[in-house]
Write an enzyme that holds these catalytic residues in place. Structure first.
Site, short mmCIF file in Angstrom:
data_model
loop_
_atom_site.label_atom_id
_atom_site.label_comp_id
_atom_site.label_asym_id
_atom_site.label_seq_id
_atom_site.Cartn_x
_atom_site.Cartn_y
_atom_site.Cartn_z
N ASP A 263 0.84 -1.19 0.00
CA ASP A 263 0.00 0.00 0.00
C ASP A 263 0.88 1.25 0.00
O ASP A 263 2.02 1.21 0.44
CB ASP A 263 -0.88 0.02 1.25
CG ASP A 263 -2.06 -0.94 1.11
OD1 ASP A 263 -2.48 -1.17 -0.04
OD2 ASP A 263 -2.52 -1.48 2.13
N TYR A 328 3.70 -9.07 7.20
CA TYR A 328 3.38 -7.65 7.44
C TYR A 328 3.48 -7.34 8.92
O TYR A 328 3.21 -8.20 9.77
CB TYR A 328 1.95 -7.33 6.98
CG TYR A 328 1.74 -7.49 5.50
CD1 TYR A 328 1.98 -6.42 4.63
CD2 TYR A 328 1.29 -8.70 4.97
CE1 TYR A 328 1.77 -6.56 3.27
CE2 TYR A 328 1.09 -8.84 3.60
CZ TYR A 328 1.33 -7.76 2.76
OH TYR A 328 1.13 -7.90 1.42
N TYR A 400 -5.45 -8.51 1.15
CA TYR A 400 -5.49 -7.11 1.55
C TYR A 400 -5.44 -7.06 3.07
O TYR A 400 -6.40 -7.49 3.74
CB TYR A 400 -6.75 -6.43 1.01
CG TYR A 400 -6.72 -6.31 -0.50
CD1 TYR A 400 -5.91 -5.37 -1.13
CD2 TYR A 400 -7.49 -7.16 -1.30
CE1 TYR A 400 -5.86 -5.26 -2.51
CE2 TYR A 400 -7.46 -7.06 -2.68
CZ TYR A 400 -6.64 -6.10 -3.28
OH TYR A 400 -6.60 -6.00 -4.65
#
Ligand code: ZN
Length: 436
Positions: A263, A328, A400
């Protein structure tokens, strides 16, 4: 004795063919020689053509002496062949003949023509720092058909095309005289000779560099992101590579290809993300990687180039590689206080958990609606404050991640928010690891 007979037969064939052709078509040494391109070795086509015409002169001269050939026929052959038949005609009949221009090339082909084109091309290639080249030739359909007229007369088995001769002769000269290397597999540039218009054009292949990048700051998009004429984010990776490398490579443009993408507001940390930088129309191709890597190490973005890449690598990045698993790190704010035990059960629940995810609302304008099924493998959390925790998420590529935190109004399920029954906000996101 038998062997001699076969050889005689071969030469008779060659002269028969040559006489048949020259009765009908004026042909220069190059274009006549090309008809016999498969005969002899280490000969250029003009040498072949000249040799055939010379032996033809021997033969016709004895026929003239024996008065066993028609003078008009000698004249036609001399006008169509030129030297050394015109020389003989002048000597015997005292008449100067003007030979007709070559039916195929219009007398354009010559060693001088090749030298001139080779020098122009070498000069052009040097302007782009090109060492490995390819020469192409474009000819009109008319020329192609005229060539076929001639070859049809005598059969195509032993002939070479005019395109091939031009490419080969000029390529050889550029190699021998200017030290550049013809390359049929991966040329750095291709030069096209327009035979009819007598012009040159060049296609420069890009330099492809493979490496990895790190985004040390946030709000950096991959490519410039313009909305209603305004840059939505102040900086992009593509801009970074253009700023840092355009001058070194004196390139027209630099395009950036990454294996997937984080992102805009996420940093890219850990081992970095694999990428290829495509340097279009460079005028400098050969630069030390040390110099390149030095300018690519800045406060905001860092990249390391390992070496040259292939087109296949870009394809791999766009396809298979972007599906590889990622790790992440997310900083999450909770609207209501959290208990450490709640986070432990969240870790357990999301162990090898399948996630169903509709295209996030935030990107629906850009991407079509689609249901994805991805997997979260491991979640590790640290409670930093009553309403703040950090999560490490190890999951499939293409998931996502922000949505797995807040649930996207039920479009991503299950989500942390759904499981804890609390409103959650992902505050910061970093990519810290990717499988290769
Ligand atoms: Zn010709």
């Amino acid at each position: 004795m038998e062997k001699t007979n076969i050889e005689n037969q071969l030469y008779i064939n060659i002269f028969e063919k040559a006489v048949n052709l020259l009765r009908k078509y004026p042909l220069c040494d190059h274009c006549l020689g090309r008809v016999f391109a498969k005969h002899g070795v280490e000969l250029s086509n003009d040498e072949r053509g000249k040799a055939v015409k010379t032996i033809l002169q021997f033969h016709i001269y004895s026929l003239v002496k024996n008065k066993s050939i028609d003078i008009d026929e000698v004249k036609t052959l001399a006008i169509n062949a030129g030297e050394p038949l015109t020389r003989m005609y002048r000597k015997i009949f005292g008449e100067e003949l003007s030979p007709k221009p070559c039916y195929i090339c219009g007398n354009k082909l010559s060693r001088e023509y090749y030298r001139e084109k080779a020098s122009m091309i070498a000069e052009l290639l040097s302007q782009y720092d090109v060492k490995r080249f390819l020469v192409g030739v474009s000819i009109s359909q008319d020329t192609l058909f005229r060539e076929l007229d001639v070859y049809r007369e005598v059969g195509l088995e032993t002939s070479e095309s005019i395109k091939n001769e031009i490419k080969r002769e000029i390529g050889k000269l550029i190699r021998d005289k200017y030290g550049l290397e013809p390359d049929f597999e991966k040329p750095e540039a291709m030069v096209i000779i327009d035979f009819e218009k007598d012009t040159l054009s060049i296609n420069i292949n890009p330099v492809l560099l493979e490496g990895r990048y790190w985004k040390r700051g946030r709000n950096i998009s991959h490519v410039p992101w313009v909305s209603k004429g305004v840059y939505k984010y102040p900086y992009s990776l593509e801009q970074f590579f253009n700023d840092q490398l355009s001058q070194i490579y004196r390139a027209e443009k630099i395009v950036f290809h990454a294996s997937g993408r984080e992102d805009v507001d996420a940093r890219m940390l850990g081992d970095g993300r694999p990428m290829v930088v495509e340097i279009k129309k460079p005028r400098v191709r050969n630069t030390g990687l040390m110099v390149v890597n030095k300018v690519l190490d800045t406060d905001l973005v860092k990249a390391v180039i390992f070496g040259e890449a292939s087109r296949l690598k870009i394809k791999y990045f766009k396809g298979e590689a972007s599906k590889k698993r990622k790790i992440y790190k997310i900083l999450v704010y909770s609207e209501s206080p959290l208990d450490p035990l709640e986070l432990t059960s969240l870790e357990n629940y999301f162990n090898n958990r399948v996630i169903k995810q509709y295209t996030p609302k935030r990107i629906l304008r850009r991407k079509r609606e689609r249901l994805r099924t991805k997997k979260v493998y491991v979640v590790k959390t640290v409670l930093l404050d009553k309403q703040l925790f950090e999560a490490l998420v190890y999951c499939d590529g293409g998931l996502y991640v922000k949505e797995i935190v807040h649930g996207d109004d039920g479009r991503t399920t299950p989500s942390f928010s759904e499981f804890l029954n609390k409103k959650l906000y992902p505050i910061e996101l970093d990519v810290i690891g990717m499988e290769i």
